[in-house]
Design an enzyme around this catalytic site. Sequence first.
Site, PDB file in Angstrom:
ATOM      1  N   TYR A 218      -3.562   3.404  -1.659  1.00  0.00           N
ATOM      2  CA  TYR A 218      -3.264   2.762  -2.938  1.00  0.00           C
ATOM      3  C   TYR A 218      -2.914   1.315  -2.676  1.00  0.00           C
ATOM      4  CZ  TYR A 218      -0.883   1.699  -7.344  1.00  0.00           C
ATOM      5  OH  TYR A 218      -0.492   1.144  -8.538  1.00  0.00           O
TER       6      TYR A 218
ATOM      7  N   ASP B 244      -2.538  -4.095   4.040  1.00  0.00           N
ATOM      8  CA  ASP B 244      -1.645  -3.970   2.903  1.00  0.00           C
ATOM      9  C   ASP B 244      -0.339  -3.393   3.424  1.00  0.00           C
ATOM     10  OD1 ASP B 244      -0.191  -3.363   0.696  1.00  0.00           O
ATOM     11  OD2 ASP B 244      -1.773  -2.251  -0.351  1.00  0.00           O
TER      12      ASP B 244
ATOM     13  N   LYS C 160       7.865  -4.947  -2.231  1.00  0.00           N
ATOM     14  CA  LYS C 160       8.929  -3.967  -1.971  1.00  0.00           C
ATOM     15  C   LYS C 160      10.106  -4.562  -1.175  1.00  0.00           C
ATOM     16  CE  LYS C 160       6.116  -0.130  -3.195  1.00  0.00           C
ATOM     17  NZ  LYS C 160       4.822   0.429  -2.922  1.00  0.00           N
TER      18      LYS C 160
HETATM   19  C1  PLP Z   1       3.554  -0.007  -3.915  1.00  0.00           C
HETATM   20  C2  PLP Z   1       2.302  -0.423  -3.299  1.00  0.00           C
HETATM   21  C3  PLP Z   1       1.445  -1.343  -3.911  1.00  0.00           C
HETATM   22  C4  PLP Z   1       1.660  -1.842  -5.319  1.00  0.00           C
HETATM   23  O1  PLP Z   1       2.806  -2.609  -5.427  1.00  0.00           O
HETATM   24  P1  PLP Z   1       3.413  -2.879  -6.909  1.00  0.00           P
HETATM   25  O2  PLP Z   1       4.575  -3.766  -6.631  1.00  0.00           O
HETATM   26  O3  PLP Z   1       3.780  -1.527  -7.438  1.00  0.00           O
HETATM   27  O4  PLP Z   1       2.361  -3.524  -7.699  1.00  0.00           O
HETATM   28  C5  PLP Z   1       0.352  -1.798  -3.213  1.00  0.00           C
HETATM   29  N1  PLP Z   1       0.092  -1.352  -1.982  1.00  0.00           N
HETATM   30  C6  PLP Z   1       0.881  -0.454  -1.354  1.00  0.00           C
HETATM   31  C7  PLP Z   1       0.546  -0.011   0.030  1.00  0.00           C
HETATM   32  C8  PLP Z   1       2.005   0.050  -2.004  1.00  0.00           C
HETATM   33  O5  PLP Z   1       2.748   0.974  -1.400  1.00  0.00           O
END
Ligand code: PLP
Length: 429
Positions: free
Chosen positions: A144, A239, A267
């Site tokens: 994701y 990511d 995060k």
């Molecule tokens: C949480 C997450 C996202 C999305 O981040 P948001 O701040 O919710 O838009 C993208 N990539 C990874 C790997 C994530 O865990």
Amino acid sequence: MKQKKSRRLFESAVKIIPGGVNSPVRACRAVGADPVFIDHADGCMLFDADGNSYIDYVGSWGPMILGHRHPRVIEALAEILERGTSFGAPTELEINLAEMIVDAVESVEMVRMVNSGTEATMSAIRLARGVTGRDLVIKFDGCYHGHADTLLVEAGSGVATFGIPGSPGVPKSVVEHTLSLPYNDIEAVRDIMTRQGDRIACIIVEPVAGNMGLVAPAPGFLEMLRELTHASGSLLIFDEVMTGFRVAYGGAQALYNIRPDISCFAKIIGGGLPVGAYGGRRDIMEHVSPRGAVYQAGTLSGNPLAMAAGIATLEQLKAHGFYENMNKKAEQLAGGLKKAAESAGIKARVDHVGSMLGFFFTDREVTNFEDAKTSDLELFAAYYKGMLNKGIYLAPSQFESLFVSAAHGIEQIEATIKAAGEVLDELRE
Ligand SMILES: *Cc1c(COP(=O)(O)O)cnc(C)c1O
């Protein structure tokens, strides 16, 4: 467990907020439950509107690595509040956080702040396309990367499939440039890169997958992505929105010793406030507007409160032994949960990478999304509810990771293992 107030709040919420929530998993649909509404939190504990308390393994989906209301973070926020909440003009704080990220993450020489992980990955993809002049993007099933159109591609199975939109509202013409491959499938990547490598702008990957449950990269997988992208002039995007400052201070790329071209963060670097960032090699980042031509902007980007919370958080992570201590607790939890499942005679796969933990109700080794999907979701739903009743707050989906924070003590870890043992014993009967 009292739920009167949460029930009432949820009834109000569904009337005016789609599904009653501002992000879908929170609705707990996957486990057939209604969400509890949180009143406040402290350390590793959550307290709901009915006065129930829980040991929190969601940690706001990753940011709360120090636990809730860490005194240094609260202090930093209070200081900024005295000076204002948003200026839409540069501040010294932005330089400070950027420097901390650049110092921590070897592959990152320049960094741009945004407001969420979604924005970070979306902007990184635009940058990769802008720099290479190519359109195709490779991602992996079950990874994701936020909800930008390009990356919302249904997880195809088996061989490489051109993207099918993962949601109504995403034009086919947008995702036909996105290819989704099975995670950890070295041959599938090699095959597509051999045939179409010169058309691929980038490969984007969660270096440790955390959004299909926890799935660690197979030995050689990340190395191979680095080699193949390098050979074809494509860019490698890590990511690290979840793994950055989580699995190690330098992210998964420090843990596995790989240098991606672009990295995405969010995060933890916001310490619980909305934030995101993308960064990488100087020659790539210099393509970003206004230095370069690839456009990207944000009214609240570099917000002083978010910067201050992020800086205060990262400062704590640098303490000697921080990760060792936290990871030890995660290891203890993983070991305890594994034993609890074994003694209950329930098939389960438990794994952890640092303080990220996965618990699948399957006997199959989980190396990709297909494997993860063999999990017994009904059993997970029952386990989730049983644990919630015992004051353990887990993510309401089999396909999410658990997070242990620095605020979790041995007592809470032991209480969690004990609760899991009791719940799993009941489920067997
Ligand atoms: C949480 C997450 C996202 C999305 O981040 P948001 O701040 O919710 O838009 C993208 N990539 C990874 C790997 C994530 O865990």
